[in-house]
Design a protein around this motif. Sequence first.
Motif, mmCIF file in Angstrom:
data_model
loop_
_atom_site.group_PDB
_atom_site.id
_atom_site.type_symbol
_atom_site.label_atom_id
_atom_site.label_comp_id
_atom_site.label_asym_id
_atom_site.label_seq_id
_atom_site.Cartn_x
_atom_site.Cartn_y
_atom_site.Cartn_z
ATOM 1 N N LYS A 56 38.914 47.798 28.137
ATOM 2 C CA LYS A 56 40.271 47.290 27.937
ATOM 3 C C LYS A 56 40.757 46.666 29.236
ATOM 4 O O LYS A 56 40.344 47.086 30.322
ATOM 5 C CB LYS A 56 41.227 48.432 27.593
ATOM 6 N N GLN A 57 41.636 45.702 29.087
ATOM 7 C CA GLN A 57 42.259 45.115 30.265
ATOM 8 C C GLN A 57 42.987 46.217 31.033
ATOM 9 O O GLN A 57 43.562 47.129 30.439
ATOM 10 C CB GLN A 57 43.253 44.036 29.820
ATOM 11 N N ASN A 58 42.931 46.175 32.340
ATOM 12 C CA ASN A 58 43.570 47.152 33.238
ATOM 13 C C ASN A 58 42.956 48.546 33.167
ATOM 14 O O ASN A 58 43.634 49.535 33.442
ATOM 15 C CB ASN A 58 45.083 47.224 32.990
ATOM 16 N N SER A 59 41.679 48.651 32.805
ATOM 17 C CA SER A 59 40.996 49.945 32.834
ATOM 18 C C SER A 59 40.871 50.412 34.278
ATOM 19 O O SER A 59 40.848 49.602 35.208
ATOM 20 C CB SER A 59 39.607 49.830 32.216
ATOM 21 N N THR A 100 36.071 41.974 28.606
ATOM 22 C CA THR A 100 37.405 42.557 28.701
ATOM 23 C C THR A 100 38.154 42.276 27.408
ATOM 24 O O THR A 100 38.223 41.131 26.954
ATOM 25 C CB THR A 100 38.187 41.963 29.891
ATOM 26 N N PHE A 102 41.691 42.310 25.335
ATOM 27 C CA PHE A 102 43.124 42.263 25.603
ATOM 28 C C PHE A 102 43.875 41.887 24.331
ATOM 29 O O PHE A 102 43.302 41.344 23.397
ATOM 30 C CB PHE A 102 43.431 41.279 26.742
ATOM 31 N N GLU A 103 45.160 42.223 24.342
ATOM 32 C CA GLU A 103 46.028 41.849 23.227
ATOM 33 C C GLU A 103 46.573 40.464 23.477
ATOM 34 O O GLU A 103 47.110 40.179 24.552
ATOM 35 C CB GLU A 103 47.189 42.834 23.097
ATOM 36 N N LYS A 104 46.440 39.607 22.466
ATOM 37 C CA LYS A 104 46.987 38.252 22.563
ATOM 38 C C LYS A 104 48.497 38.298 22.324
ATOM 39 O O LYS A 104 48.987 39.174 21.608
ATOM 40 C CB LYS A 104 46.356 37.342 21.508
ATOM 41 N N THR A 109 43.488 40.340 18.864
ATOM 42 C CA THR A 109 42.668 40.805 19.974
ATOM 43 C C THR A 109 41.938 39.625 20.585
ATOM 44 O O THR A 109 41.377 38.794 19.873
ATOM 45 C CB THR A 109 41.647 41.846 19.480
ATOM 46 N N TYR A 111 39.092 38.352 23.790
ATOM 47 C CA TYR A 111 37.946 38.826 24.571
ATOM 48 C C TYR A 111 37.680 37.835 25.692
ATOM 49 O O TYR A 111 37.693 36.628 25.471
ATOM 50 C CB TYR A 111 36.692 38.934 23.694
ATOM 51 N N LYS A 112 37.413 38.369 26.861
ATOM 52 C CA LYS A 112 37.060 37.538 28.015
ATOM 53 C C LYS A 112 35.713 38.022 28.536
ATOM 54 O O LYS A 112 35.524 39.219 28.745
ATOM 55 C CB LYS A 112 38.129 37.660 29.093
#
Length: 120
Positions: A56-59, A100, A102-104, A109, A111-112
Motif C-alpha cells: 500500500k502507498q505509505n507502508s 504500489t 493506491f486509491e484513485k 484502485t 497501481y504504480k
Amino acid sequence: MNIGKTGLEGEKRVANYLRNKGFAVIKQNYVCKYGEIDIIAQNNEYILFVEVKTRKQNSLVSGIEAVDAFKQNRILKTAQDFLTKTECELQPRFDVAEVTVFEKEGGGTGYKLHYINNAF
C-alpha cells in the motif's frame, strides 16, 4: 485490502510488463526447499528471477527495502536450484519489482510499478 489478491494482482501486472518488454514468462511462483521466486522470465540474452513486492502507498517498509540480504540469499539459492534442473545457457539477472497500490481520486484502485534491473 486482501493481501493474497493484492499480491497476485501485483505479480500479474509485473508479468504483463515483462511480456511487453519482450520477455517470455516461463514460470510463476517457483518453489523449492530454499524458497520461492515470484516470476522467472527470459529473452534471448537473460533469464530473469524477479521478486515482486506489492505494498500500500505509505507502508512502513517499501517493497524494495523488504528484499534484504536474507531474502536475496534465499532467492539466489532458489534460482540455483531452478538452474540445476533446467538446461539454460542464458545470463541470470535478479530484478525487483515494487508495485504500489493506491486509491484513485473519485474511487477505485490504482497501481504504480517501479522496476529495478540488476537489483542485486
